[in-house]
Design an enzyme around this catalytic site. Sequence first.
Site, PDB file in Angstrom:
ATOM      1  N   SER A   6       5.655  -2.406  -8.527  1.00 15.36           N
ATOM      2  CA  SER A   6       5.781  -3.524  -7.599  1.00 15.36           C
ATOM      3  C   SER A   6       7.246  -3.934  -7.516  1.00 15.36           C
ATOM      4  O   SER A   6       7.838  -4.364  -8.510  1.00 15.36           O
ATOM      5  CB  SER A   6       4.942  -4.705  -8.095  1.00 15.36           C
ATOM      6  OG  SER A   6       5.307  -5.859  -7.364  1.00 15.36           O
ATOM      7  N   HIS A  31       4.439  -0.721  -4.326  1.00  8.62           N
ATOM      8  CA  HIS A  31       3.675  -1.922  -4.007  1.00  8.62           C
ATOM      9  C   HIS A  31       4.652  -3.001  -3.521  1.00  8.62           C
ATOM     10  O   HIS A  31       5.624  -3.320  -4.208  1.00  8.62           O
ATOM     11  CB  HIS A  31       2.929  -2.372  -5.262  1.00  8.62           C
ATOM     12  CG  HIS A  31       2.051  -3.548  -5.080  1.00  8.62           C
ATOM     13  ND1 HIS A  31       0.742  -3.441  -4.626  1.00  8.62           N
ATOM     14  CD2 HIS A  31       2.254  -4.870  -5.293  1.00  8.62           C
ATOM     15  CE1 HIS A  31       0.200  -4.644  -4.585  1.00  8.62           C
ATOM     16  NE2 HIS A  31       1.100  -5.538  -4.978  1.00  8.62           N
ATOM     17  N   ASP A  33       5.052  -6.833  -2.222  1.00  7.02           N
ATOM     18  CA  ASP A  33       4.399  -8.145  -2.216  1.00  7.02           C
ATOM     19  C   ASP A  33       4.985  -9.049  -1.138  1.00  7.02           C
ATOM     20  O   ASP A  33       6.164  -9.397  -1.181  1.00  7.02           O
ATOM     21  CB  ASP A  33       4.582  -8.817  -3.581  1.00  7.02           C
ATOM     22  CG  ASP A  33       3.723  -8.171  -4.649  1.00  7.02           C
ATOM     23  OD1 ASP A  33       2.516  -7.992  -4.396  1.00  7.02           O
ATOM     24  OD2 ASP A  33       4.258  -7.845  -5.722  1.00  7.02           O
ATOM     25  N   MET A  35       4.756 -12.720   0.481  1.00  5.43           N
ATOM     26  CA  MET A  35       4.276 -14.078   0.162  1.00  5.43           C
ATOM     27  C   MET A  35       4.869 -15.080   1.146  1.00  5.43           C
ATOM     28  O   MET A  35       6.035 -14.957   1.535  1.00  5.43           O
ATOM     29  CB  MET A  35       4.701 -14.465  -1.256  1.00  5.43           C
ATOM     30  CG  MET A  35       4.290 -13.466  -2.318  1.00  5.43           C
ATOM     31  SD  MET A  35       4.678 -14.086  -3.958  1.00  5.43           S
ATOM     32  CE  MET A  35       4.272 -12.652  -4.961  1.00  5.43           C
ATOM     33  N   HIS A  64       0.935  -5.681   0.136  1.00  7.41           N
ATOM     34  CA  HIS A  64      -0.019  -6.683  -0.347  1.00  7.41           C
ATOM     35  C   HIS A  64       0.319  -8.020   0.310  1.00  7.41           C
ATOM     36  O   HIS A  64       1.314  -8.649  -0.042  1.00  7.41           O
ATOM     37  CB  HIS A  64       0.121  -6.735  -1.884  1.00  7.41           C
ATOM     38  CG  HIS A  64      -0.742  -7.756  -2.552  1.00  7.41           C
ATOM     39  ND1 HIS A  64      -0.573  -8.108  -3.877  1.00  7.41           N
ATOM     40  CD2 HIS A  64      -1.791  -8.501  -2.108  1.00  7.41           C
ATOM     41  CE1 HIS A  64      -1.471  -9.014  -4.206  1.00  7.41           C
ATOM     42  NE2 HIS A  64      -2.215  -9.288  -3.154  1.00  7.41           N
ATOM     43  N   MET A  66      -0.005 -11.682   0.780  1.00  9.78           N
ATOM     44  CA  MET A  66      -0.471 -12.947   0.193  1.00  9.78           C
ATOM     45  C   MET A  66      -0.039 -14.051   1.153  1.00  9.78           C
ATOM     46  O   MET A  66       0.863 -14.856   0.864  1.00  9.78           O
ATOM     47  CB  MET A  66       0.140 -13.124  -1.209  1.00  9.78           C
ATOM     48  CG  MET A  66      -0.488 -12.178  -2.221  1.00  9.78           C
ATOM     49  SD  MET A  66       0.546 -11.933  -3.672  1.00  9.78           S
ATOM     50  CE  MET A  66       1.640 -10.670  -3.046  1.00  9.78           C
ATOM     51  N   MET A 135      -7.062  -8.689  -8.564  1.00  9.72           N
ATOM     52  CA  MET A 135      -5.925  -9.425  -9.126  1.00  9.72           C
ATOM     53  C   MET A 135      -6.222  -9.783 -10.580  1.00  9.72           C
ATOM     54  O   MET A 135      -7.262 -10.375 -10.871  1.00  9.72           O
ATOM     55  CB  MET A 135      -5.673 -10.719  -8.347  1.00  9.72           C
ATOM     56  CG  MET A 135      -5.120 -10.546  -6.945  1.00  9.72           C
ATOM     57  SD  MET A 135      -3.576  -9.611  -6.827  1.00  9.72           S
ATOM     58  CE  MET A 135      -2.482 -10.532  -7.917  1.00  9.72           C
ATOM     59  N   ASP A 171      -3.735  -5.504 -10.263  1.00 11.87           N
ATOM     60  CA  ASP A 171      -2.400  -6.043 -10.007  1.00 11.87           C
ATOM     61  C   ASP A 171      -2.198  -7.351 -10.762  1.00 11.87           C
ATOM     62  O   ASP A 171      -2.912  -8.321 -10.529  1.00 11.87           O
ATOM     63  CB  ASP A 171      -2.267  -6.284  -8.493  1.00 11.87           C
ATOM     64  CG  ASP A 171      -0.896  -6.793  -8.089  1.00 11.87           C
ATOM     65  OD1 ASP A 171       0.031  -6.769  -8.913  1.00 11.87           O
ATOM     66  OD2 ASP A 171      -0.770  -7.202  -6.914  1.00 11.87           O
TER      67      ASP A 171
HETATM   68  C1  DX5 Z   1       1.699 -11.093  -8.098  1.00  9.64           C
HETATM   69  C2  DX5 Z   1       1.977  -9.842  -7.314  1.00  9.64           C
HETATM   70  C3  DX5 Z   1       2.139  -8.654  -8.180  1.00  9.64           C
HETATM   71  C4  DX5 Z   1       3.345  -8.738  -9.085  1.00  9.64           C
HETATM   72  C5  DX5 Z   1       3.034  -7.974 -10.323  1.00  9.64           C
HETATM   73  O1  DX5 Z   1       1.390 -12.116  -7.232  1.00  9.64           O
HETATM   74  O2  DX5 Z   1       0.922  -9.568  -6.401  1.00  9.64           O
HETATM   75  O3  DX5 Z   1       2.160  -7.448  -7.432  1.00  9.64           O
HETATM   76  O4  DX5 Z   1       4.496  -8.198  -8.501  1.00  9.64           O
HETATM   77  O5  DX5 Z   1       4.074  -8.176 -11.220  1.00  9.64           O
HETATM   78  P1  DX5 Z   1       3.813  -8.112 -12.780  1.00  9.64           P
HETATM   79  O6  DX5 Z   1       3.406  -6.700 -13.095  1.00  9.64           O
HETATM   80  O7  DX5 Z   1       5.110  -8.502 -13.374  1.00  9.64           O
HETATM   81  O8  DX5 Z   1       2.710  -9.082 -13.100  1.00  9.64           O
HETATM   82 ZN    ZN Z   2       0.853  -7.530  -5.535  1.00  6.13          ZN
END
Ligand code: DX5
Ligand code: ZN
Length: 219
Positions: A6, A31, A33, A35, A64, A66, A135, A171
């Site tokens: 990620s 991956h 993220d 947000m 992903h 969010m 998650m 994740d």
């Molecule tokens: C959290 C993200 C994850 C995050 C994971 O909200 O969706 O993908 O980057 O990071 P680690 O492995 O550090 O928990």
């Molecule tokens: Zn993620």
Amino acid sequence: MKIAPSILSADFAALADDIARVEAGGADQLHVDVMDGRFVPNITIGPVVVEAIRKRTRLPLDVHLMIVEPERYLADFVSAGADMVTVHVEACPHLQRALAQIRELGAKAGAALNPATHPEAIQYVLDDLDLVLVMSVNPGFGGQKFIPSAYPKIRHVRTLLGGRPVEVSVDGGVKVEHARPLAEHGATILVSGSAIFGAPDPAAVVKEMRSAAAASACS
Ligand code: DX5
Ligand code: ZN
């Protein structure tokens, strides 16, 4: 087992270098993220950055989302180069439509479940799924602690999926020590941010994670 670093925990000012490191280490996909400061407290990146990453790697991009109202941005992320797009069931009252839309756009469709969400939320969209993202932290930040209720949930998701060829990804807080039990419970993709990019040699952690997961297949 596929390993998906990620990039949230990568160095954003030297992203291409960090991506090259994990690619050389044999990562299977990246991956990404996204947000929005509404669905989750944090804000990260949008399609512009996905497009920039797309030009720097051959790895599939697992985006992903969010964000609230993810339907509004699906086309943007797929045209930016996303190969897989995952929406949160908690953010999607019309989940079936969103998943079908992702496939129509030419990407693989994923549904993510927050730690408190019952796996039966996906029961009536099983044939619309290419990926279920379980998650193992409450989304929003990297570096949080793995919540072990993800183990029985992965097994539950596998049972719901029956024999369907759907990936089950996990994740949040995933470290090398979790790889084997996660594989044994039915996960097929390990997403990991801080454990990989926070290490002095991210490529080595990708390899360790893969061999730790593979150890379960022989036992
Ligand atoms: C959290 C993200 C994850 C995050 C994971 O909200 O969706 O993908 O980057 O990071 P680690 O492995 O550090 O928990
Ligand atoms: Zn993620």
